[in-house]
Design a protein around this motif. Structure first.
Motif, PDB file in Angstrom:
ATOM      1  N   UNK A 307      -5.161 -62.694  -8.117  1.00 44.60           N
ATOM      2  CA  UNK A 307      -4.732 -61.675  -9.075  1.00 44.60           C
ATOM      3  C   UNK A 307      -3.824 -60.635  -8.422  1.00 44.60           C
ATOM      4  N   UNK A 308      -4.059 -60.385  -7.134  1.00 42.31           N
ATOM      5  CA  UNK A 308      -3.293 -59.349  -6.447  1.00 42.31           C
ATOM      6  C   UNK A 308      -2.254 -59.850  -5.470  1.00 42.31           C
ATOM      7  N   UNK A 373      -3.186 -50.444   0.977  1.00 37.54           N
ATOM      8  CA  UNK A 373      -1.734 -50.264   0.981  1.00 37.54           C
ATOM      9  C   UNK A 373      -1.175 -50.348  -0.437  1.00 37.54           C
ATOM     10  N   UNK A 374      -1.654 -51.312  -1.233  1.00 34.11           N
ATOM     11  CA  UNK A 374      -1.157 -51.458  -2.605  1.00 34.11           C
ATOM     12  C   UNK A 374      -1.537 -50.266  -3.474  1.00 34.11           C
ATOM     13  N   UNK A 375      -2.727 -49.713  -3.261  1.00 31.59           N
ATOM     14  CA  UNK A 375      -3.147 -48.556  -4.044  1.00 31.59           C
ATOM     15  C   UNK A 375      -2.306 -47.317  -3.730  1.00 31.59           C
ATOM     16  N   UNK A 376      -1.738 -47.268  -2.519  1.00 32.83           N
ATOM     17  CA  UNK A 376      -0.905 -46.130  -2.122  1.00 32.83           C
ATOM     18  C   UNK A 376       0.558 -46.306  -2.507  1.00 32.83           C
ATOM     19  N   UNK A 456      -3.275 -54.796  -8.710  1.00 34.01           N
ATOM     20  CA  UNK A 456      -3.389 -55.752  -7.611  1.00 34.01           C
ATOM     21  C   UNK A 456      -4.336 -55.236  -6.525  1.00 34.01           C
ATOM     22  N   UNK A 457      -4.276 -53.943  -6.221  1.00 34.91           N
ATOM     23  CA  UNK A 457      -5.160 -53.376  -5.210  1.00 34.91           C
ATOM     24  C   UNK A 457      -6.624 -53.455  -5.600  1.00 34.91           C
ATOM     25  N   UNK A 458      -6.940 -53.155  -6.865  1.00 34.45           N
ATOM     26  CA  UNK A 458      -8.328 -53.232  -7.333  1.00 34.45           C
ATOM     27  C   UNK A 458      -8.844 -54.671  -7.269  1.00 34.45           C
TER      28      UNK A 458
END
Length: 515
Positions: A307-308, A373-376, A456-458
């Motif tokens: 998914x991410x 990294x994706x969440x940021x 994607x981060x979650x």
């Protein structure tokens, strides 16, 4: 104790040379990675052009990539079975032809539906037929250096992403996206050359084993009692036949025993046939993997990770364009990510080969870092900030991809890697199919490409939970193995005594049956 089929396959796969022609297999796998998943990651450049040409939503355009990714995963078990039935080489060559035809037909698409069928489904079908057999061959040719080999092979995805992203942008500017797809279709014919390099191992006889071996395996799959009973019943039948020719009176005396012996012979033959069918099915598709708890947990990791995995590469270029970054600078972000991705795969593949920590622990750590990294990412807005994000994303993504196939081989064993890879990709298919459209849905609702990175981060954080669960299962399995060794004589005398006792009992049973 392992089953006879597992032991047979383990013996054939134990001849991995770790050198010599294995490096040509590595070269083939390197190019296959680049011309499949490298093209998927670089397709974000086409995404912008197709989105503007058909004036559609972000969700509608993202289905092209998601269908291709999902088809790769769904068709993977079929590719494994076809490789076992025919050969890895012929399947990969056929896959390369299908890829090329799909992309060339996509250049003449009149709407998104036709792009879904050509660049999405047909292209993804060809990817599955090329990627799955090649990765399986790489696992057979390498044993001691398998982590490094997997890392170097997957580096092809990074290098070709680095090269193809600006090349696609140049081709689109020069020939439009249709002309660029035509050139891409010709480029993917090189997958057929990769298939020609796949020379089977001489010691590998999983597919070419003779008929006698099949019969032996069928007999070994039978329960011990049935296999032992089959000999007395045949002997009884022969003795009854001799008696019938010599003494008619004996026939009448034993008349009631003939139907019983015939039923036993037929029952044994039926069991042999069923075992033979089971052996042939297991050769092509090892369906017993679905009962393996650790494999299923690892497959759930793959589902949420998919998914991410694919959404960020698809939306990075559009996200940069939405922040006012010019075309070639936005394309350069993918190239920056690809360079660090390459370094991450090679370096962390080498680290995994040192066996400093368990590979599943290393994989869990890198997945958590990748999610962070994706969440940021939505905090970045300038080119320098996006370049830093691309570098960090590429490095950690490379560290993740470098070891995930190695972990799969450790979970199921290299002799079951072909079937396991197919089932793993099949289970992961729903994540690859739904990831980009889900991200596109949030983007359409929020009118911000940054929400796609948050989704994607979650998803990656959830996938890391399954890796931690797998690690706990490994510890429990190691603990139970240690306890068994404590109750067994290290010299192996206890097991030898058990074998001798079983042989004695078997001889007694044979003696009683003959009497």
């Amino acid at each position: 104790m392992d089953s006879p089929v597992k032991a047979h396959r383990a013996r054939t796969a134990a001849a991995a040379p770790d050198g010599g022609y294995a490096w040509f297999i590595l070269l083939s796998c390197f190019l296959v990675f680049g011309l499949t998943f490298g093209v998927i990651k670089a397709f974000g450049v086409f995404y912008v052009a197709i989105h503007q040409y058909f004036e559609t939503t972000a969700t509608g355009t993202s289905w092209i990539t998601s269908i291709a990714v999902a088809t790769v995963h769904v068709v993977a078990p079929v590719a494994s079975a076809l490789s076992a039935r025919y050969s890895h080489r012929s399947v990969v060559i056929m896959g390369g032809l299908i890829c090329s035809i799909g992309v060339i037909l996509g250049a003449f698409a009149r709407n998104l539906i036709e792009l879904y069928l050509t660049v999405g489904f047909l292209n993804g079908f060809g990817y599955a037929l090329t990627w799955t057999p090649t990765v399986t061959m790489l696992g057979l040719y390498f044993e001691k250096r398998r982590p490094v080999a997997n890392a170097l092979a997957s580096a092809g995805e990074c290098i070709l992403t680095f090269v193809l992203t600006p090349l696609f942008q140049l081709l689109i500017d020069s020939y439009s996206w249709r002309g660029a797809l035509l050139i891409l279709g010709g480029l993917q014919l090189n997958l057929c050359v990769c298939g020609m390099l796949l020379r089977p191992l001489k010691a590998t006889r999983d597919v070419t084993c003779d008929k006698a071996e099949e019969e032996d395996l069928c007999l070994e799959l039978l329960p011990k009692d049935d296999s032992k009973e089959s000999k007395p019943t045949h002997l009884e039948a022969e003795e009854l036949g001799i008696s019938e020719a010599s003494d008619q009176g004996m026939v009448k005396a034993c008349h009631e025993e003939v139907p019983k012996s015939t039923i036993k012979v037929q029952d044994s033959n039926n069991r042999i046939k069923r075992a033979g069918h089971r052996t042939k099915i297991l050769r092509y598709v090892d369906y017993t993997l679905i009962t393996n708890g650790r494999f299923m947990v690892y497959s759930m990791f793959g589902l949420f990770a998919a998914l991410g995995f694919f959404a960020p590469a698809l939306f990075l270029v559009p996200y940069a364009r939405s922040k006012g970054i010019e075309e070639y600078q936005a394309a350069a972000l993918m190239s920056i990510s690809a360079v660090l991705d390459l370094f991450g795969r090679v370096f962390f593949g080498w680290v995994a080969n040192l066996r400093l920590v368990q590979t599943v622990q290393q994989l869990a750590a890198t997945v958590i870092l990748l999610a962070t990294v994706l969440l940021l990412c939505p905090l970045a807005s300038t080119f320098s900030e996006l370049a830093a994000f691309s570098a960090a994303y590429g490095l950690v993504f490379g560290a993740t991809v470098a070891v995930h196939i190695t972990v799969l081989a450790e979970v199921v064993g290299v002799h079951r890697l072909g079937s396991a890879l197919g089932f793993f990709m099949l289970i992961r298919s729903s994540g690859g199919l739904l990831g980009p459209p889900i991200a596109g849905f949030f983007i359409d609702k929020m009118s911000d490409y940054g929400t796609g990175f948050l989704m994607a981060g979650v998803a990656l954080l959830v996938s890391a939970m399954f890796l931690l669960l797998l690690h706990q299962m490994n510890l429990r399995a190691q603990g139970s193995t240690t306890k068994q060794h404590m109750h067994t004589d290290p010299t192996g005398q206890n097991s030898q005594e058990v074998k001798e006792l079983d042989m004695t009992r078997g001889e007694e049973n044979d003696f009683c049956s003959n009497r």
